[in-house]
Design a protein around this motif. Structure first.
Motif, PDB file in Angstrom:
ATOM      1  N   THR A   8       0.852  -1.199   0.000  1.00  0.00           N
ATOM      2  CA  THR A   8       0.000   0.000   0.000  1.00  0.00           C
ATOM      3  C   THR A   8       0.881   1.241   0.000  1.00  0.00           C
ATOM      4  N   THR A 135      -9.939   7.814 -13.469  1.00  0.00           N
ATOM      5  CA  THR A 135      -9.616   8.623 -12.302  1.00  0.00           C
ATOM      6  C   THR A 135      -9.758  10.098 -12.634  1.00  0.00           C
ATOM      7  N   THR A 170      -9.383   0.899  -5.580  1.00  0.00           N
ATOM      8  CA  THR A 170     -10.039   0.786  -4.280  1.00  0.00           C
ATOM      9  C   THR A 170      -9.834  -0.634  -3.759  1.00  0.00           C
ATOM     10  N   VAL A 187      -2.683   4.807  -3.933  1.00  0.00           N
ATOM     11  CA  VAL A 187      -4.008   5.432  -3.919  1.00  0.00           C
ATOM     12  C   VAL A 187      -3.924   6.833  -3.341  1.00  0.00           C
ATOM     13  N   SER A 189      -7.471   9.024  -2.992  1.00  0.00           N
ATOM     14  CA  SER A 189      -8.746   9.206  -2.299  1.00  0.00           C
ATOM     15  C   SER A 189      -9.186   7.999  -1.487  1.00  0.00           C
ATOM     16  N   GLU A 190      -8.799   6.792  -1.888  1.00  0.00           N
ATOM     17  CA  GLU A 190      -9.247   5.599  -1.157  1.00  0.00           C
ATOM     18  C   GLU A 190      -8.872   5.665   0.319  1.00  0.00           C
ATOM     19  N   ALA A 194     -11.328   8.659   3.037  1.00  0.00           N
ATOM     20  CA  ALA A 194     -12.055   7.683   3.854  1.00  0.00           C
ATOM     21  C   ALA A 194     -12.406   8.262   5.218  1.00  0.00           C
ATOM     22  N   ALA A 200      -9.247   1.877   6.114  1.00  0.00           N
ATOM     23  CA  ALA A 200      -9.183   1.805   4.652  1.00  0.00           C
ATOM     24  C   ALA A 200      -7.831   1.270   4.196  1.00  0.00           C
ATOM     25  N   LEU A 204      -7.201  -2.334   2.215  1.00  0.00           N
ATOM     26  CA  LEU A 204      -6.492  -2.347   0.942  1.00  0.00           C
ATOM     27  C   LEU A 204      -5.301  -3.303   1.009  1.00  0.00           C
TER      28      LEU A 204
END
Length: 221
Positions: A8, A135, A170, A187, A189-190, A194, A200, A204
């Protein structure tokens, strides 16, 4: 500091944080198990990015999380970041490497096999590939529909350095990206948008890790 281990990867953007500070979002992402953070914040001044970078450097260093700076090699040097990420219109990978030295992580944004191979030849340590899905970010890709996991697979087959998928990802659609050969996913916005960025991030990470296990099992069969 090994991009192969990044599952991530948070790219910061304060405008999506619902009034919360970037440091607050990063702290929560660290609690959720984020592996790397990229200081972006392109809409702010160099001084503001530098000052924020010092805060993030302290947070990430204490947590053992890699800190990458978007575009700005000078800010990466000034805050002692782990590396820099450049796009197709930024300084070439080789120039960034010369300025930061052999121990820095240098990443490059790509969306085609040709770009990926060129970035690898120039000495990139990893590739940010996308936008995988559609996106609204102006920073990733030129295809509003996304390049899809199929392009991730094609690029993964063409290069030997790690790939991080980015763009519209996402927890619900990350699995095909990891299964296609990406080491992890980046990422904005994910995590940033959140209501619970830590949860989140954890969701992920779990999706990517599980999907990579499935993909690795398939390749080993």
């Amino acid at each position: 500091m090994n991009p192969s281990n990044w599952r991530t990867y948070l790219v910061t953007q304060a405008s999506l944080s619902d009034g919360r500070s970037t440091s607050e979002i990063v702290r929560a992402a660290i609690d959720g198990g984020v592996d790397a953070v990229q200081l972006r914040e392109k809409e702010t001044s160099a001084r503001s990015r530098y000052e924020l970078g010092l805060e993030l450097r302290e947070l990430t260093a204490d947590a053992g999380v890699d800190l990458i700076v978007n575009d700005r090699v000078d800010i990466a040097q000034a805050i002692d970041a782990d590396g820099v990420h450049v796009g197709q219109s930024d300084l070439p990978v080789g120039v960034a490497r010369d300025l930061l030295g052999p121990d820095a992580v240098v990443g490059c944004s790509t969306s085609t096999v040709a770009e990926a191979r060129e970035a690898e030849r120039e000495g990139a340590d990893y590739l940010g590939v996308g936008a995988v899905y559609g996106t609204s970010s102006k920073d990733v890709a030129d295809d509003e529909d996304g390049i899809g996991p199929e392009r991730i697979e094609a690029i993964a087959d063409a290069v030997s350095i790690p790939i991080v998928g980015i763009g519209g990802i996402t927890a619900d659609n990350a699995a095909p990206v990891a299964e296609a050969g990406a080491a992890g996913v980046a990422v904005i916005s994910e995590i940033t948008a959140a209501s619970d960025p830590a949860a989140a991030t954890a969701a992920l990470a779990e999706t990517v890790e599980t999907s990579k296990g499935v993909a690795d099992g398939g390749r080993g069969a």
